[in-house]
Design a protein around this motif. Structure first.
Motif, PDB file in Angstrom:
ATOM      1  N   LEU A 193      75.558  80.681  58.300  1.00 29.37           N
ATOM      2  CA  LEU A 193      75.751  80.031  59.595  1.00 29.37           C
ATOM      3  C   LEU A 193      74.914  78.760  59.706  1.00 29.37           C
ATOM      4  CD1 LEU A 193      75.806  83.141  61.957  1.00 29.37           C
ATOM      5  CD2 LEU A 193      77.725  81.641  61.405  1.00 29.37           C
ATOM      6  N   LYS A 194      73.707  78.801  59.152  1.00 29.67           N
ATOM      7  CA  LYS A 194      72.883  77.587  59.161  1.00 29.67           C
ATOM      8  C   LYS A 194      73.498  76.506  58.288  1.00 29.67           C
ATOM      9  CE  LYS A 194      68.429  79.771  60.214  1.00 29.67           C
ATOM     10  NZ  LYS A 194      67.061  80.067  59.724  1.00 29.67           N
ATOM     11  N   ILE A 195      74.014  76.910  57.123  1.00 24.22           N
ATOM     12  CA  ILE A 195      74.714  75.934  56.267  1.00 24.22           C
ATOM     13  C   ILE A 195      75.895  75.344  57.021  1.00 24.22           C
ATOM     14  CG2 ILE A 195      76.135  75.707  54.196  1.00 24.22           C
ATOM     15  CD1 ILE A 195      74.336  77.765  52.845  1.00 24.22           C
ATOM     16  N   PHE A 196      76.616  76.208  57.705  1.00 28.26           N
ATOM     17  CA  PHE A 196      77.773  75.772  58.489  1.00 28.26           C
ATOM     18  C   PHE A 196      77.367  74.725  59.533  1.00 28.26           C
ATOM     19  CE2 PHE A 196      80.066  76.583  62.513  1.00 28.26           C
ATOM     20  CZ  PHE A 196      81.311  76.116  62.148  1.00 28.26           C
ATOM     21  N   LEU A 197      76.283  74.987  60.230  1.00 29.12           N
ATOM     22  CA  LEU A 197      75.859  74.063  61.277  1.00 29.12           C
ATOM     23  C   LEU A 197      75.205  72.806  60.716  1.00 29.12           C
ATOM     24  CD1 LEU A 197      74.361  76.600  63.855  1.00 29.12           C
ATOM     25  CD2 LEU A 197      76.614  75.506  63.888  1.00 29.12           C
ATOM     26  N   ASN A 198      74.411  72.952  59.645  1.00 28.67           N
ATOM     27  CA  ASN A 198      73.706  71.799  59.089  1.00 28.67           C
ATOM     28  C   ASN A 198      74.629  70.859  58.323  1.00 28.67           C
ATOM     29  OD1 ASN A 198      71.176  72.571  60.081  1.00 28.67           O
ATOM     30  ND2 ASN A 198      70.779  73.897  58.311  1.00 28.67           N
ATOM     31  N   ASP A 199      75.629  71.417  57.636  1.00 27.05           N
ATOM     32  CA  ASP A 199      76.508  70.576  56.815  1.00 27.05           C
ATOM     33  C   ASP A 199      77.552  69.838  57.629  1.00 27.05           C
ATOM     34  OD1 ASP A 199      75.129  71.366  54.645  1.00 27.05           O
ATOM     35  OD2 ASP A 199      76.764  72.430  53.642  1.00 27.05           O
ATOM     36  N   THR A 200      77.877  70.356  58.788  1.00 23.89           N
ATOM     37  CA  THR A 200      78.956  69.733  59.568  1.00 23.89           C
ATOM     38  C   THR A 200      78.664  68.270  59.918  1.00 23.89           C
ATOM     39  OG1 THR A 200      79.629  71.873  60.472  1.00 23.89           O
ATOM     40  CG2 THR A 200      80.312  69.907  61.682  1.00 23.89           C
ATOM     41  N   PRO A 201      77.475  67.898  60.421  1.00 22.38           N
ATOM     42  CA  PRO A 201      77.223  66.464  60.695  1.00 22.38           C
ATOM     43  C   PRO A 201      77.322  65.608  59.443  1.00 22.38           C
ATOM     44  CG  PRO A 201      75.580  67.840  61.793  1.00 22.38           C
ATOM     45  CD  PRO A 201      76.337  68.741  60.866  1.00 22.38           C
ATOM     46  N   ALA A 202      76.795  66.112  58.311  1.00 17.65           N
ATOM     47  CA  ALA A 202      76.871  65.338  57.065  1.00 17.65           C
ATOM     48  C   ALA A 202      78.316  65.162  56.629  1.00 17.65           C
ATOM     49  CB  ALA A 202      76.059  66.040  55.968  1.00 17.65           C
ATOM     50  N   GLN A 203      79.121  66.179  56.833  1.00 15.97           N
ATOM     51  CA  GLN A 203      80.544  66.077  56.469  1.00 15.97           C
ATOM     52  C   GLN A 203      81.255  65.056  57.349  1.00 15.97           C
ATOM     53  OE1 GLN A 203      81.622  70.206  56.898  1.00 15.97           O
ATOM     54  NE2 GLN A 203      81.393  70.609  54.707  1.00 15.97           N
ATOM     55  N   ILE A 204      80.952  65.064  58.633  1.00 19.66           N
ATOM     56  CA  ILE A 204      81.575  64.083  59.533  1.00 19.66           C
ATOM     57  C   ILE A 204      81.131  62.671  59.158  1.00 19.66           C
ATOM     58  CG2 ILE A 204      81.693  63.311  61.920  1.00 19.66           C
ATOM     59  CD1 ILE A 204      81.436  66.231  62.772  1.00 19.66           C
ATOM     60  N   ASP A 205      79.855  62.504  58.854  1.00 22.44           N
ATOM     61  CA  ASP A 205      79.357  61.185  58.440  1.00 22.44           C
ATOM     62  C   ASP A 205      80.041  60.736  57.146  1.00 22.44           C
ATOM     63  OD1 ASP A 205      77.684  61.145  60.598  1.00 22.44           O
ATOM     64  OD2 ASP A 205      75.907  61.828  59.494  1.00 22.44           O
ATOM     65  N   TYR A 206      80.300  61.673  56.252  1.00 29.43           N
ATOM     66  CA  TYR A 206      80.974  61.313  55.000  1.00 29.43           C
ATOM     67  C   TYR A 206      82.406  60.841  55.268  1.00 29.43           C
ATOM     68  CZ  TYR A 206      82.838  61.675  50.264  1.00 29.43           C
ATOM     69  OH  TYR A 206      83.435  61.406  49.054  1.00 29.43           O
ATOM     70  N   LEU A 207      83.074  61.517  56.179  1.00 27.21           N
ATOM     71  CA  LEU A 207      84.436  61.079  56.522  1.00 27.21           C
ATOM     72  C   LEU A 207      84.416  59.666  57.088  1.00 27.21           C
ATOM     73  CD1 LEU A 207      86.015  64.246  58.190  1.00 27.21           C
ATOM     74  CD2 LEU A 207      86.121  63.521  55.807  1.00 27.21           C
ATOM     75  N   VAL A 208      83.475  59.421  57.966  1.00 21.07           N
ATOM     76  CA  VAL A 208      83.392  58.087  58.582  1.00 21.07           C
ATOM     77  C   VAL A 208      83.044  57.035  57.533  1.00 21.07           C
ATOM     78  CG1 VAL A 208      82.142  56.702  60.268  1.00 21.07           C
ATOM     79  CG2 VAL A 208      82.819  59.050  60.832  1.00 21.07           C
ATOM     80  N   SER A 209      82.133  57.389  56.618  1.00 17.46           N
ATOM     81  CA  SER A 209      81.696  56.411  55.614  1.00 17.46           C
ATOM     82  C   SER A 209      82.828  56.023  54.662  1.00 17.46           C
ATOM     83  CB  SER A 209      80.524  56.976  54.808  1.00 17.46           C
ATOM     84  OG  SER A 209      80.939  58.080  54.013  1.00 17.46           O
ATOM     85  N   GLN A 210      83.784  56.910  54.479  1.00 19.79           N
ATOM     86  CA  GLN A 210      84.878  56.594  53.559  1.00 19.79           C
ATOM     87  C   GLN A 210      85.840  55.564  54.123  1.00 19.79           C
ATOM     88  OE1 GLN A 210      85.249  57.510  50.263  1.00 19.79           O
ATOM     89  NE2 GLN A 210      83.132  58.100  50.724  1.00 19.79           N
ATOM     90  N   TYR A 211      85.640  55.192  55.380  1.00 16.13           N
ATOM     91  CA  TYR A 211      86.407  54.065  55.913  1.00 16.13           C
ATOM     92  C   TYR A 211      86.112  52.801  55.112  1.00 16.13           C
ATOM     93  CZ  TYR A 211      87.551  50.115  58.913  1.00 16.13           C
ATOM     94  OH  TYR A 211      88.029  48.931  59.376  1.00 16.13           O
ATOM     95  N   ASN A 212      84.880  52.685  54.614  1.00 13.25           N
ATOM     96  CA  ASN A 212      84.515  51.509  53.814  1.00 13.25           C
ATOM     97  C   ASN A 212      85.338  51.430  52.536  1.00 13.25           C
ATOM     98  OD1 ASN A 212      82.550  50.681  55.646  1.00 13.25           O
ATOM     99  ND2 ASN A 212      80.994  52.013  54.718  1.00 13.25           N
ATOM    100  N   THR A 213      85.654  52.587  51.946  1.00 14.16           N
ATOM    101  CA  THR A 213      86.501  52.587  50.740  1.00 14.16           C
ATOM    102  C   THR A 213      87.852  51.961  51.039  1.00 14.16           C
ATOM    103  OG1 THR A 213      85.402  54.572  49.908  1.00 14.16           O
ATOM    104  CG2 THR A 213      87.565  54.054  48.991  1.00 14.16           C
ATOM    105  N   THR A 214      88.435  52.369  52.152  1.00 17.30           N
ATOM    106  CA  THR A 214      89.731  51.821  52.556  1.00 17.30           C
ATOM    107  C   THR A 214      89.612  50.333  52.897  1.00 17.30           C
ATOM    108  OG1 THR A 214      90.228  54.001  53.462  1.00 17.30           O
ATOM    109  CG2 THR A 214      91.670  52.189  54.104  1.00 17.30           C
ATOM    110  N   LYS A 215      88.581  50.010  53.633  1.00 15.34           N
ATOM    111  CA  LYS A 215      88.393  48.608  54.047  1.00 15.34           C
ATOM    112  C   LYS A 215      88.199  47.710  52.819  1.00 15.34           C
ATOM    113  CE  LYS A 215      84.398  47.330  55.116  1.00 15.34           C
ATOM    114  NZ  LYS A 215      83.050  47.220  55.725  1.00 15.34           N
ATOM    115  N   ASP A 216      87.361  48.146  51.881  1.00  9.61           N
ATOM    116  CA  ASP A 216      87.095  47.331  50.684  1.00  9.61           C
ATOM    117  C   ASP A 216      88.354  47.147  49.856  1.00  9.61           C
ATOM    118  OD1 ASP A 216      84.492  47.214  51.500  1.00  9.61           O
ATOM    119  OD2 ASP A 216      83.782  48.797  50.144  1.00  9.61           O
TER     120      ASP A 216
END
Length: 831
Positions: A193-216
């Protein structure tokens, strides 16, 4: 700049305007967004009981015999809604469902009430020297048989009781072992459950960061818009331009081949005419000399006359067969072809190729304004990325996760604090159950000792009053076992009835419905848990009970490790499509894309000189050549007879003549004929082969030559017309395709984000694991199965105490020392 801006913005849009539907949407290049960061969950929400699982299955089968009815969903719903009893048949349905438990519990209560009463009466009866209390035993002839039967039955009953005690002890120990090991499983669930809660923000940030791949990728394509778009335009125009130029180039090659063929025909005919005249003269000389040789007097001899006559008759075959002197010349056609070749058509066509191949450069030069707009577009895309980040941070995800983490930490601390208490109370439970098992063990010890002492100490020759001490002790042990059976049996049965009713109903009303998900169907009943809410879970989460969110669907999705966004239908809280939608820019972009103008009129595929050259070739007159006359002579052999065969035959006939000058002369003529064949006929055959190939090539080339040339010119004119008049349409079309390719990058990004959020981000397997751990493992596998197995073993042992009491009382009479005995005469006593 408007063009580029429109391209880039359109790419990023989540939707396409209906007014600007692309004619064709090519599959965009695949972008690699990598893998969403995630850790492996450690908890395996599955319990394998091991060898004791066989006992669990036996207990489940017994419970099915006791209560085979299906799960009473309607009754449970009425109980939850506090409407049970409002309908007349509710109690009847409940009794019908529980009839197996009711009957079994009634029998247990009867056992609890009667056995102590029977024991009391039995003791009072024996105190009055009745019910076997009198220390007197009558002598019977079948006493040994009865004793053996009673001992056997008591031993069997004791074995069955022992098996029951072992089952109860194994279940008791199994539950304790599982409780002791539960801490590891609980910690594993909290860790997940802690992994579930701790990883979720990092996963969302990773999704957002991949916008740069598309933009580039989009900016990279825009930086190369000229070459890429120019190549696409060239490929589209090339579907008509290249075949036309290829046909023109092929025709230029045909002109050169025609010239070579005409030259070969002219030379070959001249060679053949001169060669056949010379061959004719040589063959005439050979015939004359052969005729003179055959007129020799030696041919008049009887042995040579017939041979000479045969040779003389074959001399007419020595002559030419093909006559090339009457073939028409091709000088006029060759002269016209030479005039045509004064203009290098191949060079003109290559210039057309070169001009067409410059299309990408023309597009590059005319799209430089796009490159100048790239910095501005980049700033627009950067602002879009910033808006996405800002919007993401504005979502309540972080706050929700932080609150859940606090609650989870507090829950873990609470569990950790109270787990020692649980273990302590489990120790008390284990000790109590062990005491119950020890009660039965004490009874079994008395029975086994009684059987052992009685069997070993029994002397069949001793009378009842003279039995040994060991035998008497065995009988006393048996009676002690009977006494403790009366003392403990009712207490054991009370425990059995209570655990049977409780554990059995937990198995039938919780564990089995949980396994087949009928329990979730009850929980998902509209207005069950809250009379104002249709869907309780949706009302709790969204404050909107009309959303179709059910416990069963959430549990099933989490069981499959889907994302929490999909499992809880969080689109009703915040829609991810809004995060990726910038449709406000699309209308302006759609209007600006139509203004792209690229001029390709400088491309000249084939000028008028080249076209006139093709027409001159078609009117060169090669189609007027008398091909049939040529082919007629070509298909003939050079001579009427094969000179080599004739020479070999002549030499063979010379061998039939008598040795002498005539034979030698004929062989000389044969060698002369062979020489003529090698020196004259073979070159002529080679010349005829060359002539044959050239004539046939000319015939193929001349076939419908005018139509072929006109078709080539028409194809070139059509391609030129496409470039001059329709290139703008093609360019717009290809620009739209290019735009769709870039849009495809963002569509890939949005689809990847949606798929990742649905399946990978905040995968809620830990939630399903917590439910499985609490219900399926702790409640059902650990507690219910162990408790049910405990009462199954304890109850079976308690029931077999009744026959054990009877057989022990009967058997003790044969082991104990009596006070009196019968004295009788065997001949008088009747049996």
């Amino acid at each position: 700049m408007a063009v580029e801006l429109c391209l880039l913005l359109l790419l990023f849009c989540g939707s396409t305007i209906s007014e600007v539907q692309p004619i064709y949407k090519p599959p965009p290049g695949t972008l690699d967004f990598g893998f969403v960061p995630s850790k492996t969950y450690d908890t395996g929400a599955y319990h394998e009981p091991g060898a004791i699982g066989i006992l669990f299955k036996i207990v489940h089968a017994f419970l099915y015999l006791v209560q085979p009815n299906t799960f009473p969903q309607d009754l449970i719903r009425k109980l939850a809604q506090q409407q049970f009893g409002n309908t007349q048949g509710d109690y009847q349905k409940a009794i019908y469902y529980e009839i197996g438990f009711i009957v079994s519990a009634a029998l247990g209560l009867l056992f609890i009430l009667l056995l102590p009463l029977v024991g009391l009466c039995f003791c009072m009866c024996r105190c009055c020297d009745n019910c076997g209390g009198e220390m007197h035993q009558r002598q019977k002839k079948n006493a040994d048989c009865q004793r053996s039967c009673f001992a056997t039955f008591l031993f069997v009953a004791s074995l069955i009781i022992s098996v029951g005690v072992l089952c109860a002890y194994a279940a008791n120990q199994h539950l304790t072992n599982q409780v002791r090991g539960a801490k590891k499983l609980v910690n594993s669930n909290f860790k997940d459950l802690k992994i579930f809660l701790n990883d979720t923000p990092a996963q969302i940030d990773y999704l957002v960061s991949q916008y740069n791949t598309t933009k580039d990728k989009a900016l990279s394509d825009l930086n190369n818009v000229g070459p890429v778009l120019g190549t696409r335009v060239q490929e589209q125009l090339g579907k008509e331009v290249r075949p036309a130029l290829d046909a023109a180039l092929t025709m230029a090659g045909a002109i050169r081949e025609t010239k070579e063929a005409l030259e070969n025909v002219s030379v070959s005919v001249e060679v053949l005419q001169e060669g056949t005249e010379r061959l004719h003269a040589n063959l005439t000389d050979v015939k004359m000399h052969l005729s003179n040789t055959l007129n020799d007097s030696a041919c008049n001899a009887a042995q040579a006359a017939s041979t000479c006559n045969i040779i003389r008759n074959s001399l007419d075959q020595l002559d030419i067969n093909a006559n090339f002197s009457g073939l028409p010349g091709v000088g006029l056609q060759l002269a016209k072809i030479n005039d045509v070749l004064k203009i290098d058509l191949s060079s003109l066509v290559q210039k057309g190729y070169a001009a067409f191949n410059d299309t990408p450069d023309l597009v590059v030069n005319q799209t430089r304004n796009i490159l100048s707009a790239v910095p501005y577009i980049k700033s627009v895309l950067e602002s879009i990325g910033s808006n996405i980040t800002t919007f993401t941070r504005a979502l309540p995800v972080q706050k929700i996760l932080a609150d859940l983490m606090v609650y989870l930490t507090q829950s873990e601390a609470y569990v950790q604090d109270y787990f020692p208490v649980v273990e302590q109370y489990d120790f008390y439970r284990w000790l109590g159950c062990l005491i119950l098992c020890c009660m039965l063990v004490l009874i079994l010890v008395f029975y086994y000792l009684g059987l052992l002492c009685g069997t070993c100490g029994y002397d069949k020759h001793a009378s009842p009053t003279t039995r040994g001490c060991i035998s008497n002790t065995g009988g006393n042990f048996l009676m002690a076992g009977v006494g403790f059976s009366f003392l403990f049996s009712w207490l054991l049965m009370i425990v059995v009835v209570l655990t049977f009713v409780t554990g059995g109903n937990v198995e039938k009303l919780v564990c089995e419905p949980f396994e087949d998900k009928n329990l979730f169907k009850v929980l998902d009943t509209p207005y069950l848990l809250n009379k104002h809410w249709k869907n309780y879970l949706a009302g709790i989460i969204f404050k909107n009970p009309n959303v179709n969110l059910t416990f069963e669907k959430v549990y099933s999705d989490c069981k499959e490790n889907k994302g929490i966004y999909t499992s809880l239908h969080l689109e009703h809280l915040f829609n991810i499509n809004e995060l990726l939608n910038i449709s406000m820019y699309t209308e302006d972009v759609a209007l600006k894309i139509e203004h792209i103008q690229i001029n390709l009129s400088k491309i000249i595929l084939l000028d008028e000189i080249g076209k006139e050259n093709l027409l001159n070739f078609s009117s060169s007159g090669i189609d007027g050549i008398d091909f049939s006359a040529y082919l007629t002579e070509i298909n003939k052999s050079v001579t009427k007879v094969d000179l080599l065969s004739f020479a070999n035959d002549l030499e063979a006939r010379a061998d039939q003549l008598p040795k002498g000058a005539l034979e030698n002369a004929l062989k000389g003529h044969a060698n002369n004929i062979r020489m003529i064949h090698n020196q004259q006929v073979v070159p002529l055959e080679q010349a005829m082969s060359t002539l044959n190939q050239s004539i046939r090539l000319l015939k193929r080339t001349s076939s419908e030559l005018m139509i072929k040339v006109k078709n080539v010119i028409s194809a070139v004119n059509a391609a030129q017309n496409l470039i001059n008049n329709n290139a703008s349409q093609v360019i717009v079309q290809e620009t739209k395709k290019y735009m769709d390719t870039i849009i495809g990058y963002f569509e890939q990004y949005t689809e990847w984000v949606k798929e990742s959020i649905s399946m990978e981000v905040a995968a809620c397997k830990p939630i399903a694991n917590v439910i499985d751990t609490a219900v399926d493992i702790f409640l059902c596998s650990y507690i219910a199965d162990s408790v049910n197995t405990f009462w199954f073993g304890l109850g079976g042992s308690s029931m077999f105490l009744i026959p054990a009491i009877i057989f022990a009382v009967k058997l003790s009479k044969y082991y104990r020392r009596m006070d009196t005995e019968d004295v009788y005469d065997d001949s008088v006593e009747q049996w």
